[in-house]
Design an enzyme around this catalytic site. Structure first.
Site, PDB file in Angstrom:
ATOM      1  N   ARG A  90       0.835  -1.206   0.000  1.00  0.00           N
ATOM      2  CA  ARG A  90       0.000   0.000   0.000  1.00  0.00           C
ATOM      3  C   ARG A  90       0.868   1.254   0.000  1.00  0.00           C
ATOM      4  O   ARG A  90       0.556   2.235  -0.687  1.00  0.00           O
ATOM      5  CB  ARG A  90      -0.913   0.003   1.221  1.00  0.00           C
ATOM      6  CG  ARG A  90      -1.700   1.299   1.364  1.00  0.00           C
ATOM      7  CD  ARG A  90      -2.570   1.327   2.599  1.00  0.00           C
ATOM      8  NE  ARG A  90      -3.292   2.585   2.673  1.00  0.00           N
ATOM      9  CZ  ARG A  90      -4.391   2.765   3.395  1.00  0.00           C
ATOM     10  NH1 ARG A  90      -4.895   1.770   4.106  1.00  0.00           N
ATOM     11  NH2 ARG A  90      -4.993   3.939   3.426  1.00  0.00           N
ATOM     12  N   ASN A 145     -10.461  -4.280  -1.801  1.00  0.00           N
ATOM     13  CA  ASN A 145     -10.302  -3.191  -2.765  1.00  0.00           C
ATOM     14  C   ASN A 145      -9.320  -3.546  -3.880  1.00  0.00           C
ATOM     15  O   ASN A 145      -8.402  -4.345  -3.658  1.00  0.00           O
ATOM     16  CB  ASN A 145      -9.808  -1.934  -2.033  1.00  0.00           C
ATOM     17  CG  ASN A 145     -10.925  -1.220  -1.329  1.00  0.00           C
ATOM     18  OD1 ASN A 145     -12.010  -1.076  -1.871  1.00  0.00           O
ATOM     19  ND2 ASN A 145     -10.667  -0.752  -0.110  1.00  0.00           N
ATOM     20  N   CYS A 165     -18.987  -1.965   0.148  1.00  0.00           N
ATOM     21  CA  CYS A 165     -18.147  -0.859   0.623  1.00  0.00           C
ATOM     22  C   CYS A 165     -18.887  -0.173   1.757  1.00  0.00           C
ATOM     23  O   CYS A 165     -20.120  -0.211   1.819  1.00  0.00           O
ATOM     24  CB  CYS A 165     -17.889   0.118  -0.524  1.00  0.00           C
ATOM     25  SG  CYS A 165     -16.841   1.527  -0.094  1.00  0.00           S
ATOM     26  N   HIS A 195     -16.112   3.914  -4.911  1.00  0.00           N
ATOM     27  CA  HIS A 195     -15.176   5.012  -4.679  1.00  0.00           C
ATOM     28  C   HIS A 195     -15.290   6.102  -5.753  1.00  0.00           C
ATOM     29  O   HIS A 195     -14.361   6.875  -5.961  1.00  0.00           O
ATOM     30  CB  HIS A 195     -13.732   4.504  -4.561  1.00  0.00           C
ATOM     31  CG  HIS A 195     -13.494   3.729  -3.306  1.00  0.00           C
ATOM     32  ND1 HIS A 195     -12.260   3.256  -2.951  1.00  0.00           N
ATOM     33  CD2 HIS A 195     -14.337   3.343  -2.315  1.00  0.00           C
ATOM     34  CE1 HIS A 195     -12.351   2.598  -1.798  1.00  0.00           C
ATOM     35  NE2 HIS A 195     -13.617   2.644  -1.397  1.00  0.00           N
ATOM     36  N   TYR A 243     -13.814  10.054  -1.823  1.00  0.00           N
ATOM     37  CA  TYR A 243     -12.797   9.666  -2.802  1.00  0.00           C
ATOM     38  C   TYR A 243     -12.790  10.594  -4.017  1.00  0.00           C
ATOM     39  O   TYR A 243     -11.814  10.627  -4.769  1.00  0.00           O
ATOM     40  CB  TYR A 243     -13.021   8.220  -3.252  1.00  0.00           C
ATOM     41  CG  TYR A 243     -12.618   7.216  -2.197  1.00  0.00           C
ATOM     42  CD1 TYR A 243     -11.306   6.760  -2.101  1.00  0.00           C
ATOM     43  CD2 TYR A 243     -13.540   6.739  -1.272  1.00  0.00           C
ATOM     44  CE1 TYR A 243     -10.925   5.856  -1.132  1.00  0.00           C
ATOM     45  CE2 TYR A 243     -13.175   5.836  -0.294  1.00  0.00           C
ATOM     46  CZ  TYR A 243     -11.865   5.403  -0.228  1.00  0.00           C
ATOM     47  OH  TYR A 243     -11.497   4.505   0.743  1.00  0.00           O
TER      48      TYR A 243
END
Length: 427
Positions: A90, A145, A165, A195, A243
């Site tokens: 990440r 995700n 989500c 998102h 987002y």
């Protein structure tokens, strides 16, 4: 009834366990199974989960295992909440794009693209094992995700899957508290992609309360929460997902990131502290620190969705499903995030008004990117991968896409299928 959580070593798991424990009277679970490839983390999370279940008087048992086949064998539902490469990957997703003057984020933009390449093949392998060993008709609920892309890959492969989500339920609970009413009396006109969504109505007992949220102090509070200028919310006449900050305030975010502001660093520190707390044998509930990890209301959303799928209660949810004509202007096979009533046969989407041009255009572009990303993840075709990055509104330029792809593949090589190493894919 057996329910399996793949990625059970996640720090989110204690909240999920709380959700199932609270629903024991309506969802008769005999066995909860936590699966993870990290035995050490799994032992810590498993021990805390057992203490949580004991506090609730949960009648079933909890099993932990690193054996995927045993984990999904006979399961009625399998929740997938994994992170290929862990938080270290990440951090690369969030920082590497900055070298090219681009936004770094773990699910959106080029970072989300890299995450998809790592994740789609792994999730499809898991799904194949579910198909072989779980109950006939078992559901796969994806919280991994990028949810829209992973769910698209699962559905394209013929699996009985639905994506989830927590963005919509988080807004719903927050607005219900703000209006002093029960969350079930609040319905959101939530639509778009995972998102990449907007709330275009907030109906409370049949009355749309959104107009009052888009004025005065309420507007300023919402703008601060989603990190989008108040003027943009007024122009849109909607509440954008937070987002969308990455699309509406791209340059500001890139500058902040290049100055060293990355969420991954915070999450790594929070997870380390959480695992220390979880190891305390006196702890039998999720600590407050977990709320800073993100994923608020995940347990409610996930446990409620599984309850609907397995009991057929027809409850209202916000889910990622095939478009099939719900959002005008998108192909039927696209995966969209919309409201739906869910029963044992699956989701039944609620009709959604057409998106206005400024929303539809962005959704169409990102849908094209997601379609190409699934193909790239499955084939390792670098030409398709570059086309995906060019379709992504946060990349676009071919020269950047070309150099960026090479850097992303090199940085993620330990976590990618072997076919990405085939240079002949360029031919």
């Amino acid at each position: 009834m057996k329910i399996t959580v793949v990625g059970g070593g996640s720090t989110y798991t204690p909240e999920l366990i709380e959700g199932f424990a609270r629903r024991a009277q309506v969802l008769p679970v005999d066995e909860l199974v936590l699966h993870d490839i990290d035995a050490e983390r799994l032992a810590v999370i498993g021990a805390l989960s057992r203490r949580i279940l004991a506090r609730h008087g949960f009648p079933g048992r909890l099993t932990t295992t690193t054996d995927l086949a045993a984990a999904v064998d006979g399961a009625a539902a399998v929740l997938v909440q994994l992170r290929v490469g862990g938080q270290a990957a990440r951090l690369v997703d969030e920082t590497l794009p900055n070298r090219f003057g681009l936004l770094g984020q773990e699910t959106t933009g080029p970072g989300g693209f890299a995450k998809a390449l790592r994740t789609v093949p792994v999730v499809l392998d898991i799904a194949a094992e579910v198909h072989r060993r779980a109950e006939h008709g078992a559901w796969i609920v994806d919280f991994t995700n990028p949810v829209g892309i992973v769910t698209r890959a699962l559905l394209d492969a013929g699996h009985r899957a639905i994506g989830l989500c927590n963005v919509a339920i988080k807004f719903q609970r927050q607005l219900a508290a703000q209006f002093g009413t029960d969350p079930d009396r609040v319905r959101l006109g939530h639509a778009g992609l995972n998102h990449l969504s907007w709330i275009r109505s907030v109906t409370v007992d049949g009355v749309d309360r959104l107009p009052e949220l888009l004025t005065g102090d309420a507007l300023d509070d919402l703008a601060a929460q989603v990190r989008v200028p108040a003027g943009a919310l007024r122009d849109l006449g909607a509440i954008p997902s937070y987002y969308l900050h990455y699309f509406y305030c791209t340059d500001d975010e890139v500058r902040a990131q290049q100055a060293g502001a990355h969420r991954a660093d915070q999450v790594i520190a929070i997870e380390k502290e959480l695992l220390t707390l979880y190891a305390d044998p006196g702890l039998d509930r999720q600590p407050e620190l977990l709320q800073r990890r993100g994923g608020a209301h995940y347990s409610e959303a996930a446990a409620a969705l599984v309850t609907s799928l397995l009991t057929g209660d027809g409850a209202h949810h916000y889910v990622n499903v095939r478009n099939n004509g719900v959002l005008t202007g998108l192909p039927d096979e696209a995966v969209v995030e919309i409201p739906a009533h869910v029963d044992a046969s699956g989701p039944h989407p609620v009709p959604v008004p057409p998106l206005p041009p400024e929303m539809l255009g962005l959704v169409q572009a990102v849908t094209a990117y997601e379609t190409l990303t699934v193909e790239a993840a499955l084939t390792g075709d670098r030409t398709v991968a570059r086309r995906a990055l060019m379709a992504n509104p946060l990349v676009r330029e071919w020269a950047r896409a070309d150099a960026l792809l090479n850097a992303l593949l090199e940085a993620n090589r330990p976590h990618l299928p072997r076919y990405f190493a085939n240079e002949a894919a360029d031919a």
